[in-house]
Design an enzyme around this catalytic site. Sequence first.
Site, short mmCIF file in Angstrom:
data_model
loop_
_atom_site.label_atom_id
_atom_site.label_comp_id
_atom_site.label_asym_id
_atom_site.label_seq_id
_atom_site.Cartn_x
_atom_site.Cartn_y
_atom_site.Cartn_z
N ARG A 31 8.06 4.65 2.97
CA ARG A 31 8.46 3.24 3.09
C ARG A 31 9.32 2.93 4.30
NH1 ARG A 31 4.14 2.80 0.80
NH2 ARG A 31 4.03 2.47 -1.44
N SER A 33 -2.81 2.95 -11.03
CA SER A 33 -2.25 2.45 -9.79
C SER A 33 -1.79 3.68 -9.00
CB SER A 33 -1.08 1.52 -10.08
OG SER A 33 -0.23 1.45 -8.96
N ASP A 40 -5.15 -6.55 -3.64
CA ASP A 40 -3.86 -7.26 -3.63
C ASP A 40 -3.47 -7.74 -2.24
OD1 ASP A 40 -3.40 -7.03 -6.33
OD2 ASP A 40 -2.03 -5.31 -6.16
N ASP A 66 9.49 0.32 -4.65
CA ASP A 66 9.01 0.12 -3.29
C ASP A 66 9.45 -1.20 -2.68
OD1 ASP A 66 7.73 2.55 -2.90
OD2 ASP A 66 5.97 1.90 -4.03
N1 ARG Z 1 7.58 6.48 -8.60
C1 ARG Z 1 7.31 6.80 -7.24
C2 ARG Z 1 8.36 6.23 -6.35
O1 ARG Z 1 9.07 5.35 -6.74
C3 ARG Z 1 5.93 6.39 -6.83
C4 ARG Z 1 5.70 4.94 -6.66
C5 ARG Z 1 4.27 4.67 -6.39
N2 ARG Z 1 4.11 3.41 -5.77
C6 ARG Z 1 3.01 2.70 -5.87
N3 ARG Z 1 2.97 1.62 -5.19
N4 ARG Z 1 2.01 3.04 -6.65
O2 ARG Z 1 8.53 6.66 -5.24
#
Ligand code: ARG
Length: 404
Positions: free
Chosen positions: A93, A173, A13, A122
């Site tokens: 993040r 993922s 990606d 995210d």
């Molecule tokens: N649900 C979790 C969160 O919002 C994990 C997110 C995972 N992110 C990813 N890009 N696979 O913090």
Amino acid sequence: MTKVVLAYSGGLDTSVAVRWLMDHYDLEVITLTVDLGGEIDLEATRQKALKVGAVEAHVVDAREEFVKDFVLPALQADALYEGIYPLATALARPLIAQKMVEVARRTGASLIAHGCTGKGNDQVRFDVATTALAPDLKVIAPIREWKMSREEEIEYAQKHDIEIPVGKASPYSTDENLWGRSIECGILEDANQEPPDDAYAWTVSPQAAPDEPCYLEIGFEAGVPVALNGKRLDLLPLVEELHRLARENGVGRIDAIENRLIGLKSREIYEAPAAVVLHAAHRAVEDMTLARDSLRFKESVRPTYADLIYNGLWFGALRRDLAAYVTSSQQHVTGSARLKLYKGSATVVGRQSPYSLYERDLATYGGGDIFDYSAAEGFIALWGLPLRTEARNQTAKELEVMPA
Ligand code: ARG
């Protein structure tokens, strides 16, 4: 030419995103890869970014900062989103955004880009953290914009000579750093299905874990983990060592239905061996050292603090103010907790502190009891006074117990 700093993982990606930003927006792309303890080869990732067309490729090892400035405050706040998720991705993040802004300032870039989809948390965290640190920088999310299907993306990659990961693509993922790993998609979307074993990459399955329990002792000073099994360690190596011990014993698997900020429920699988153990140990020392009213108040702050992290508000004033309270609350959180790791569970089996508010002489039912029994009578008379008054004047009739 206008410059953009792209958060680059080295995956398909973000590699496609390098090219797409060049073609679609006519930008010079500077990539940044931040090492937070996932298993990435920084130099190979840097080379790959240059190969797909980045004009500059930066890498930074931010593991120390991550544990000290992000993981530790969250641990001290006992921050678990919805009582269960140790927030590994969410904590990463704001730090990545901070590093991106630093590179943008150094290179004169006016744009920031990241590879988040339009459906998750995210994207919000990156944008909001960036806005907080640098309101003048504009944020682009290519994957949210380009609307390519998986097939189209692969075709685009082939056309531009971008390496496509070989082998059968993972059905999941994932995101990972030293505080935890998140796994989504594929069969996991069926909330009623037990996750297949291949969803887990860190932890051994509890059935396959050793038959002998593993005992640990974790020492804390003012809320900071400082020792493991009697050996003093800095926070990063301590987390790494705990990670190893806990994963070997199948500890840290989490299966949750989670409420995302953007309004939907999702099924989330996590592996967070070190986080699960450290949260339990930290709480155990707090239980010994914080008074009842302090614990109750801290407990009320906890969900708010976790929500602020989850919802991308790390750099906001409320999170900072709560952090000041949490730090102050940790003054006497010194001592140690003993845990038993056994086939997927981490159970606290002992705790001690030089500042303990648990006093055996007060609590004992055995000899050496110093509790003042005579004080109990008067205490109960006054504690029950409001109810006795209510009964006499209002409720005696309704509550009256009739002879059978
Ligand atoms: N649900 C979790 C969160 O919002 C994990 C997110 C995972 N992110 C990813 N890009 N696979 O913090």
